[in-house]
Design an enzyme around this catalytic site. Structure first.
Site: not given
Ligand code: M6R
Length: 610
Positions: A490, A605, A2, A483, A27, A487, A74, A98-99, A506
């Site tokens: 990506e 996103k 928000c 993970e 935001r 990252k 939001w 907000n909050g 292996h």
């Molecule tokens: O909105 P979601 O959590 O469903 O999205 C899943 C993936 O597309 C998302 O986590 C993607 O792997 C990210 N870009 C990773 O940082």
């Protein structure tokens, strides 16, 4: 998240409010509204959707007011709609907030019994009613506000106006950001500096418990409870508008990484009672009897959310002894899964709009399973279509790389596992309290973990030109290796792989040479000695080992060329703490390689196509 803007001065406040709200658009929001004076009465205009819709709706009204409040919402409690949009009103009191109010349910029920009528589903509306109640009892605006806030638990940044005292804005802050801008004969409040940066660079950042009183003459500050006056000197902001949007951080990703202590605190707020030793099951929209009858759990997600699912399996099976299967959503939807009676499918998704995840969710429903979604975006498709929803309250995530959404998903899974284990009689109240107490310490420990930032930057400088990177983990931290690798790929476009450390011999061990950095997750746990052996296997082949270990562990030092020390927490929460240096490492490597961190190539996103 928000956004708040408030104005008092000589100008017409309407364009100032609209402009301020536009500066806060980054935001993320789902509805917007303003409040202003007309003929000595406060009027409110709100709408679901975008600020341009709000602007269009008031275009022909020729509104003029030297004082006003604006808000972008939001959704956290109640869907995005006109009724739930701010400002909210009770009698002559109008406010923006907000909050999250933790005890809003109890307060609302009490007020309803006393005859108050509520017009929204929000937690915010209770604050208006409380202030109005005290005002009706004869207290002035300021005292009514102070009295009302004594009853409110949770986080709030509020801006309030009152029809009976029309030349004032009151602003109060607790655990949700709020700033005051001081211009030449005009004064502002905002949740974030960019909202008024166009008009003034002089800013006072409010602290918890601060109350600001804005009038045409100036701003005075006091403690909301003790009334003690406070002296505050504005500081001059030198940020550019784009820096200001990111709270002074260079990228949204970095801002979101550093927001995690707040995001986790918001996610756990009001979700359990240490005293009773109970998770608040309303927050999962589930009954204890439904949990008791569960005998199988499927966790389904994509990308980073899938890594949360993998960790969720460790938590659920270990605490509640209920068998779990984890699937990537795009596989689950086509594999004809066998879902026995008494199964729960937990879908995990930040956006709630990922096409494969939604299809898997639909498939689960078709096969007769109950679906719980752990989701960040209120009223998203996943939330609307699920039987039960647990909202992570991390706030909007703008960077494509998911960071705070990931750690708040893990927080939700931790709470779910405790609730399930309790319902199944696998955890004693004493153990539950211990788990809650550790969770309460988590925001602070995450804050401490973030202090590794400059050490991580040094490591990134050393390795940013490599071609490949290997991440190793074991047990509950094996998904953190995945993970870290995701990252790095990506956002920095370096080839990286995550492996369960025991699997290295292996195959991947063939890759180890002098050029191969290997990041090993080595917390103090039952497999610590095992990971040390794996680190030795790397070292003896010339590979460079970066270890992430528990603070105070000295044994690890002789087995790695770089060691990052993390605060100690319990086994289940270790992945949250240990993900922090990995997210930071990916971030710094990407920046050093001049990559577009917030919008990496070929990625979106929200992946709404198959
Ligand atoms: O909105 P979601 O959590 O469903 O999205 C899943 C993936 O597309 C998302 O986590 C993607 O792997 C990210 N870009 C990773 O940082």
């Amino acid at each position: 998240m928000c956004g708040i803007i408030g104005y008092i001065g000589k100008k017409n406040s309407i364009p100032v409010l609209i402009n301020g709200l536009k500066r806060l658009e980054y935001r993320g929001y789902d509805s917007a509204g303003i409040a202003f004076f007309r003929n000595d009465k406060i009027e409110v205009r709100r709408c679901a959707g975008k600020i341009r819709d709000l602007e269009a709706s008031i275009k022909n009204e020729n509104l003029k007011s030297v004082i006003g409040l604006g808000h972008t919402r939001w959704a956290t409690h109640g869907r995005p709609s006109e009724e739930n949009a701010h400002p909210h009103r009770a009698g002559g009191i109008v406010l923006v907030h907000n909050g999250i109010i933790e005890n809003y349910f109890e307060l609302r029920e009490e007020l309803k019994k006393k005859g108050h009528v509520f017009t929204s589903e929000t937690d915010t509306e209770v604050i208006c009613h409380l202030i109005n109640r005290y005002a009706q009892k004869g207290l002035g605006f300021e005292d009514a506000t102070r009295e009302a806030l004594k009853h409110v638990e949770g986080a709030y940044a509020v801006g309030i106006i009152n029809e009976k005292e029309p030349d004032k804005i009151i602003a109060v802050k607790k655990d949700s950001p709020l700033v005051v801008g001081t211009g030449d004969g005009e004064f502002f409040i905002a949740s974030d500096i960019p909202a008024f940066l166009k008009y003034t660079k002089n800013v006072v950042i409010l602290e918890n418990g601060d109350m600001a009183m804005l009038t045409h003459q100036g701003v005075s500050f006091s403690n909301v409870q003790t009334k003690k006056p406070l002296k505050k000197v504005p500081s001059k902001i030198s940020w550019s508008p784009s820096m200001a949007e990111k709270g002074g951080y260079k990228h949204f990703m970095l801002k979101e990484i550093f927001e995690q202590p707040r995001a986790i605190a918001d996610t756990i707020r009001g979700r359990f009672s240490v005293g009773k030793g109970e998770v608040n099951l309303d927050e999962f929209s589930m009954k204890e009897s439904a949990l008791k009858n569960l005998n199988k759990i499927f966790l389904v997600a994509c990308g980073t959310s899938w890594h949360s699912a993998l960790i969720g399996k460790y938590m659920i099976e270990d605490m509640a002894r209920v068998p779990c299967e984890v699937d990537i959503a795009s596989e689950f939807r086509y594999r004809k899964p066998f879902i026995p009676k008494g199964s729960l499918v937990i879908v995990i998704t930040q956006s709630g709009e990922t096409a494969d995840t939604l299809a898997a969710q639909k498939e689960s429903k078709k096969l007769g399973a109950r679906v719980l979604t752990i989701c960040n975006v209120v009223d998203s498709t996943s939330a609307r279509e699920a039987d039960s929803v647990f909202y992570t309250h991390s706030g909007p995530e703008i960077g494509v790389a998911s960071t705070k959404a990931f750690t708040t998903q893990l927080t939700g899974l931790y709470l779910f596992s405790i609730a399930l284990a309790k319902a199944k009689g696998k955890l004693h109240s004493r153990e539950v309290k211990k788990l809650f107490n550790e969770l309460l310490l988590l925001p602070e420990k995450v804050g401490k973990a973030l202090q590794c930032n400059s050490a991580v930057l040094k490591i990134a400088r050393k390795f940013c030109q490599v071609r490949d990177f290997l991440y190793l983990g074991r047990g509950i931290n094996y998904p953190i290796a995945l993970e870290g690798a995701l990252k790095l790929k990506e956002i920095s476009y370096i080839h990286a792989e995550g492996y369960p450390a025991g699997e290295m011999k292996h195959g991947p061990i063939a890759l180890i040479d002098n050029d191969m950095p290997v990041l090993a997750l080595a917390p103090d746990d039952n497999v610590f000695e095992k990971i040390i052996s794996n680190m030795e296997e790397v070292k003896s082949r010339g590979g460079k080992v970066i270890a992430v270990a528990t603070e105070g562990n000295t044994k690890v030092l002789s087995h790695a060329s770089h060691v990052l020390s993390m605060p100690k927490t319990n086994y289940y929460l270790t992945p949250i703490i240990f993900s922090i240096p990995l997210h930071l490492l990916a971030y710094h490597m990407a920046v050093l390689r001049k990559c577009n961190v917030d919008q990496p190539r070929n990625l979106a996103k929200s992946v709404t196509v198959e």
